[in-house]
Design a protein around this motif. Structure first.
Motif, PDB file in Angstrom:
ATOM      1  N   PRO A 152       2.188   4.755 -15.629  1.00  0.00           N
ATOM      2  CA  PRO A 152       2.419   5.358 -14.303  1.00  0.00           C
ATOM      3  C   PRO A 152       1.171   6.045 -13.744  1.00  0.00           C
ATOM      4  CG  PRO A 152       4.255   5.828 -15.746  1.00  0.00           C
ATOM      5  CD  PRO A 152       3.213   5.180 -16.600  1.00  0.00           C
ATOM      6  N   TRP A 153       0.308   6.544 -14.615  1.00  0.00           N
ATOM      7  CA  TRP A 153      -0.940   7.158 -14.153  1.00  0.00           C
ATOM      8  C   TRP A 153      -1.772   6.131 -13.386  1.00  0.00           C
ATOM      9  CZ3 TRP A 153      -6.264   6.608 -14.887  1.00  0.00           C
ATOM     10  CH2 TRP A 153      -7.041   7.706 -14.517  1.00  0.00           C
TER      11      TRP A 153
ATOM     12  N   ARG B   5      -0.644   3.518 -11.966  1.00  0.00           N
ATOM     13  CA  ARG B   5       0.090   3.159 -10.749  1.00  0.00           C
ATOM     14  C   ARG B   5      -0.295   4.107  -9.608  1.00  0.00           C
ATOM     15  NH1 ARG B   5       5.596   2.539 -12.660  1.00  0.00           N
ATOM     16  NH2 ARG B   5       5.929   4.734 -12.308  1.00  0.00           N
ATOM     17  N   VAL B   6      -0.347   5.396  -9.926  1.00  0.00           N
ATOM     18  CA  VAL B   6      -0.727   6.370  -8.899  1.00  0.00           C
ATOM     19  C   VAL B   6      -2.138   6.066  -8.407  1.00  0.00           C
ATOM     20  CG1 VAL B   6      -1.124   8.796  -8.396  1.00  0.00           C
ATOM     21  CG2 VAL B   6       0.748   8.142  -9.894  1.00  0.00           C
TER      22      VAL B   6
ATOM     23  N   LYS C  17       1.957  13.456  -4.845  1.00  0.00           N
ATOM     24  CA  LYS C  17       0.948  13.359  -5.911  1.00  0.00           C
ATOM     25  C   LYS C  17      -0.308  14.114  -5.471  1.00  0.00           C
ATOM     26  CE  LYS C  17       3.846  10.158  -7.184  1.00  0.00           C
ATOM     27  NZ  LYS C  17       4.975  10.509  -8.033  1.00  0.00           N
TER      28      LYS C  17
ATOM     29  N   LEU D  91       1.859   0.217   0.355  1.00  0.00           N
ATOM     30  CA  LEU D  91       0.695   0.071  -0.518  1.00  0.00           C
ATOM     31  C   LEU D  91       0.579  -1.403  -0.867  1.00  0.00           C
ATOM     32  CD1 LEU D  91       1.544   3.218  -2.598  1.00  0.00           C
ATOM     33  CD2 LEU D  91      -0.088   3.032  -0.730  1.00  0.00           C
TER      34      LEU D  91
ATOM     35  N   LYS E 196      -3.792   3.229  -8.396  1.00  0.00           N
ATOM     36  CA  LYS E 196      -3.827   2.035  -7.545  1.00  0.00           C
ATOM     37  C   LYS E 196      -3.227   2.352  -6.183  1.00  0.00           C
ATOM     38  CE  LYS E 196      -2.593  -0.495 -11.326  1.00  0.00           C
ATOM     39  NZ  LYS E 196      -1.800  -1.536 -11.991  1.00  0.00           N
ATOM     40  N   GLY E 197      -2.213   3.205  -6.171  1.00  0.00           N
ATOM     41  CA  GLY E 197      -1.636   3.627  -4.896  1.00  0.00           C
ATOM     42  C   GLY E 197      -2.657   4.349  -4.042  1.00  0.00           C
TER      43      GLY E 197
ATOM     44  N   GLY F  77       4.726  10.077 -17.298  1.00  0.00           N
ATOM     45  CA  GLY F  77       3.641   9.129 -17.512  1.00  0.00           C
ATOM     46  C   GLY F  77       2.539   9.219 -16.476  1.00  0.00           C
TER      47      GLY F  77
ATOM     48  N   VAL G 186       0.276   8.240  -0.711  1.00  0.00           N
ATOM     49  CA  VAL G 186       0.508   8.777  -2.049  1.00  0.00           C
ATOM     50  C   VAL G 186       0.653  10.300  -1.997  1.00  0.00           C
ATOM     51  CG1 VAL G 186      -0.468   8.975  -4.358  1.00  0.00           C
ATOM     52  CG2 VAL G 186      -0.691   6.842  -3.104  1.00  0.00           C
TER      53      VAL G 186
ATOM     54  N   LEU H  83       6.510   4.670  -7.485  1.00  0.00           N
ATOM     55  CA  LEU H  83       5.532   5.701  -7.161  1.00  0.00           C
ATOM     56  C   LEU H  83       6.200   6.894  -6.478  1.00  0.00           C
ATOM     57  CD1 LEU H  83       2.482   5.884  -7.477  1.00  0.00           C
ATOM     58  CD2 LEU H  83       2.236   4.963  -5.194  1.00  0.00           C
TER      59      LEU H  83
END
Lengths: 340, 326
Positions: free
Chosen positions: B179-180, B182-183, B199, A140, B185-186, A158, B194, A151
Motif C-alpha cells: 500500500p505504501w 500504491r500511495v 495522505k 489516477l 504511484k497515486g 501498509g 491523494v 487508496l
C-alpha cells in the motif's frame, strides 16, 4: 509497471462474492422526502442552523486586488444535502478549497464538527471525515480502478514505510479494503472495470470513480465540486441516486452545481454566492424565486427555451408563453433603465 | 579487427562494478521518477556523496570499510532530506532545475581547493582500498572463465556490488507492491487527489526522495569501490546516462533499471572498442581514433531521444501504459 507483480492479485474469491451479493439495483428512482426545518428563524444569508456540521466566520480570500471569497457567516446543516450555487467566478470553488485546507484564507475561522479547521492541512481535514472531489476530475490514470479505490481507505497499516515491508502486517486489512472497494464499485457499476487503468474510463465513469473513491474513507461530510459536469442525462440519474443514498446513510453532502434541475430535485438547502458573498439561503423552491438570486445567477428567463431567448425561433415553440420580441423589448427597457 | 577482444571486453562489462553502480543509481531514480514522479536531475550528486562519504571516512577518519559505507549512505540520505525540505513543494519541472543545481553545488564543493586535504580537489581520492580488501574472504589468485576472469579483489568488489543490488531490488520490489507503493504511484498521477484522500503527500515524497537517494548513494559507493573517486566523474552527463539506462529498461519497473544499465554498458563498451577499431581498419576514414571514441556519446544521446519518442515506457514497461501517454 510489470515489476510489481505481487501487488496485482487475481480477483479473489471474496471479490467475486461481493459482486454476486449486490445485485444491480432496480433503476426506478424511489421518492424521497426532503429534509426540512434545518434552520432557526428566517431564511436569510448566514442564518443559524439547528445542527450545523460546518460553521464559517469571516472567511476572506483575496487574490491581489480581487476578493474571491468574503463570507461573513455561513452554516452547513448536518445530515442534509446542501447545494452551493452562483455565477462563474462567485467564489464557490475557492470556498471549497478554503474549507478543505487546499487554500489558506487571509482571515476568518471555521469549525468542522466542533473542531477548528483554520490552518489544518488538507490531508488532515480529509482524515477528520471531510472529503472532497474536484471540478476537473482527478482519476489516477495509471493506477487500476480498484487501486484507485483502495487508496481512499483510511488508516491503512501498509501505508507506513516500515510496515509495508512486512506483508503479514497489512495483508488481512488490505483484503478487507479490497472487498469493500468491490462492493462500492458494484454499486457504482464499475466492478467490470476493476482491473483496468483508470485512464481507460470515460469522463462520466471517472466522476463515478472519484465519488466512490471519496466514499472509501467513510466520511461524515462529502463535498462534491460539480458532480454533474459533463455527465450524460442517463448517468446523471444514477449519480443523483447515489448522492441521495449518501444522505440516507447519514452523511452530509455539500455540492457545487450549475444544473438547476438537479439542485431543485435533490437539495434540501441552497446557498447562493455571488462575487464572493453569500447573497441568499433557503430551501430550493423559495431561493429560486428570490429576486436577488434571479438577478445574480438564474436570469429572468431560466424556464424559457434557449432558442426563444436568443430569438432563433418564435412563438409557441418553447411553450413558455414568452416570445423573442417580448424578451427583446424587456432587454431594451432594462438597458434604458441602466442608462438613466 | 580483433573481434575476440572486442566481444570479450563487452561481455566482461556485464558484471563490471560500473554496470552495478549504474543499476543501483537507476533503481534509485526509478523510485524518484518512475514511482513518485519526482523529476530528480541530480542523481550524480547523490552518487558523489555516497562515493566521497565512503572515501573520506576511510582516508580522513580511518573508519573500517563497512562503517565508511554506512557514512556514504547516511550522507546521501541527509542530502536528500535537506534538498527535499524546500524543493518538494515545487512542481516537477522546477524540482528538476533545483536538483540539477544542487548536484553541481555538491560536485564543485568536492572540486574546490578549499578542502583539498580532505577531498583531494581536482586530483580526487584514491588508496582507500586497504580495509575493504583485508575483509575479502576469497583466497588470492584469479578465478572465472571466458571473458569473466578476475582477481580475488576484483571478484570481492563484484560480490559486494551484487549483494547491494539484490538488497535494493528486493527492497524496492516489496515496497512498490505494498500500500505504501500504491500511495506513491497515486502521488505521481495527481498529488492533490491523494491529498484529498487524507495522505500526507509531503511526507511520502520525502520518504521516496530519501529512499531513492540512499540507493543512488549505494551506486556511488559501488562505483568507487574498485578504483578512485574523482569529482570529474559526477558531472551532469552522468545523470543523463543514468536516465538513459532507466528509460531503456522502463522507469516504473524494478528490473528495468537493471536490464537498462546492462544494455547501456555492454553497448558502451562494445562501441568504445568497436569504433576505434573500425577507424584503424580504415572503415571510418573520415575520423580519427579519438573522434571515434567520443562518437559513442553522440550515439547515446541519439538513442535517448529515440527512446523517449518511440518507446517511453522502456523495455519492461507495461504495453497498456503506452496507450495512455500523458
Amino acid at each position: 509497471m510489470s515489476g510489481n507483480a505481487p501487488g496485482k492479485k487475481k480477483p479473489t474469491a471474496s471479490r467475486k462474492k461481493a459482486a454476486v451479493a449486490e445485485a444491480p439495483r432496480p433503476s426506478a428512482p424511489k421518492q424521497r422526502e426532503k429534509s426540512t426545518g434545518l434552520h432557526i428563524g428566517e431564511a436569510a444569508p448566514g442564518v443559524a442552523k439547528v445542527d450545523p456540521i460546518i460553521v464559517a466566520d469571516g472567511v476572506r480570500r483575496t487574490f491581489g486586488g480581487l476578493t474571491a471569497v468574503d463570507v461573513e457567516h455561513v452554516e452547513i446543516p448536518r445530515g442534509a444535502i446542501t447545494a452551493l450555487i452562483g455565477p462563474n467566478g462567485a467564489g464557490k470553488t475557492t470556498l471549497f478549497n478554503l474549507l478543505t485546507g487546499f487554500d489558506k484564507p487571509d482571515a476568518g475561522s471555521w469549525v468542522f464538527d466542533g473542531s477548528s479547521l483554520s490552518g489544518v492541512p488538507a490531508f488532515k481535514v480529509s482524515r477528520m471525515g471531510q472529503v472532497r472531489t474536484f471540478q476537473l476530475t482527478k482519476a489516477l490514470g495509471l493506477l487500476t480502478v480498484v487501486e484507485n479505490m483502495k487508496l481512499g481507505a483510511k488508516g491503512q497499516k501498509g501505508e507506513k514505510f516500515w510496515h509495508s515491508l512486512v506483508p503479514a502486517l497489512w495483508r488481512a486489512q488490505d483484503d478487507e479494503i479490497e472487498e469493500r472497494a468491490m462492493r462500492l464499485l458494484t454499486k457504482f457499476k464499475l466492478d467490470a472495470k476493476a482491473d483496468d487503468f483508470a485512464a481507460s474510463l470515460s469522463g462520466g465513469q471517472r466522476k463515478l470513480l472519484e465519488m466512490a473513491r471519496a466514499l472509501m474513507s467513510e466520511p461524515q461530510l462529502v463535498m462534491l465540486d460539480e458532480p454533474m459536469a459533463g455527465v450524460n442525462p442517463a448517468l446523471t440519474q444514477s449519480l443523483l441516486d447515489h448522492i441521495l443514498d449518501l444522505k440516507d446513510e447519514g452523511m452530509t453532502v455539500l455540492f457545487v452545481e450549475h444544473d438547476m434541475h438537479m439542485v431543485r430535485h435533490i437539495a434540501d438547502w441552497v446557498i447562493v454566492m455571488a462575487e464572493g458573498r453569500v447573497v441568499a439561503e433557503g430551501d430550493p423552491v423559495t431561493v429560486m424565486k428570490n429576486p436577488a438570486v434571479v438577478d445574480a445567477y438564474l436570469g429572468a428567463h431560466q424556464d424559457v427555451d434557449l432558442g426563444v431567448v436568443t430569438g432563433r425561433y418564435g412563438d409557441g415553440k418553447a411553450g413558455a408563453g414568452v416570445t423573442a420580441a417580448q424578451i427583446e423589448a424587456e432587454g431594451r427597457a432594462e438597458l434604458e433603465d441602466e442608462e438613466k | 579487427m580483433d573481434w575476440l577482444n572486442i566481444l570479450s571486453n563487452s561481455a566482461s562489462s556485464i558484471i563490471s562494478p560500473a554496470t552495478m553502480a549504474y543499476a543501483l543509481a537507476a533503481l534509485g531514480l526509478a523510485v524518484h521518477f518512475g514511482y513518485a514522479g519526482l523529476l530528480n536531475m541530480g542523481v550524480a550528486g547523490f552518487m558523489a556523496l555516497g562515493a566521497y562519504g565512503y572515501a573520506i571516512s576511510i582516508l580522513t577518519f580511518g573508519f573500517p570499510w563497512w562503517l565508511a559505507m554506512l557514512v556514504g549512505l547516511v550522507a546521501s540520505a541527509g542530502f536528500a532530506f535537506v534538498l527535499g525540505i524546500p524543493t518538494l513543494r515545487l512542481r516537477g519541472d522546477y524540482l528538476a532545475i533545483v536538483t540539477i543545481a544542487a548536484a553541481e553545488v555538491v560536485r564543485l564543493l568536492f572540486l574546490t581547493t578549499a578542502f583539498d586535504p580532505v577531498t583531494g580537489s581536482a586530483d580526487g581520492l584514491s588508496g582507500y582500498h586497504g580495509s575493504f580488501r583485508d575483509a575479502n574472504p576469497l583466497p588470492d589468485g584469479n578465478y572465472g572463465f571466458g571473458p569473466w576472469v578476475y582477481s580475488s579483489d576484483q571478484w570481492w568488489v563484484r560480490i559486494v556490488g551484487v549483494i547491494a543490488l539484490a538488497l535494493a531490488v528486493v527492497l524496492v520490489w516489496r515496497l512498490m507492491a505494498s500500500p505504501w507503493g500504491r500511495v506513491l504511484k497515486g502521488i505521481r498521477e495527481d498529488e492533490d487527489a491523494v491529498r484529498a484522500l487524507g495522505k500526507n503527500v509531503f511526507s511520502y515524497k520525502m520518504q521516496a526522495l530519501v529512499l531513492g537517494g540512499v540507493i543512488a548513494g549505494a551506486g556511488g559507493i559501488v562505483y568507487a569501490l574498485p578504483s578512485a573517486v574523482n569529482s570529474g566523474v559526477y558531472v551532469t552527463s552522468l545523470t543523463f546516462f543514468v536516465y538513459t539506462a532507466l528509460l531503456l529498461g522502463g522507469a516504473a519497473t524494478v528490473f528495468g533499471p537493471l536490464i537498462g544499465s546492462l544494455i547501456f554498458w555492454v553497448l558502451q563498451t562494445l562501441l568504445s572498442n568497436l569504433l576505434p577499431a573500425m577507424v584503424q581498419a580504415g572503415i571510418l576514414p573520415f575520423m580519427s581514433q579519438i573522434q571515434a571514441g567520443t562518437l559513442r556519446f553522440i550515439l547515446v544521446g541519439v538513442a535517448l531521444m529515440l527512446l523517449v519518442v518511440f518507446r517511453p515506457q522502456g523495455i519492461f514497461g507495461n504495453k497498456k501504459e503506452l496507450t495512455f501517454v500523458r
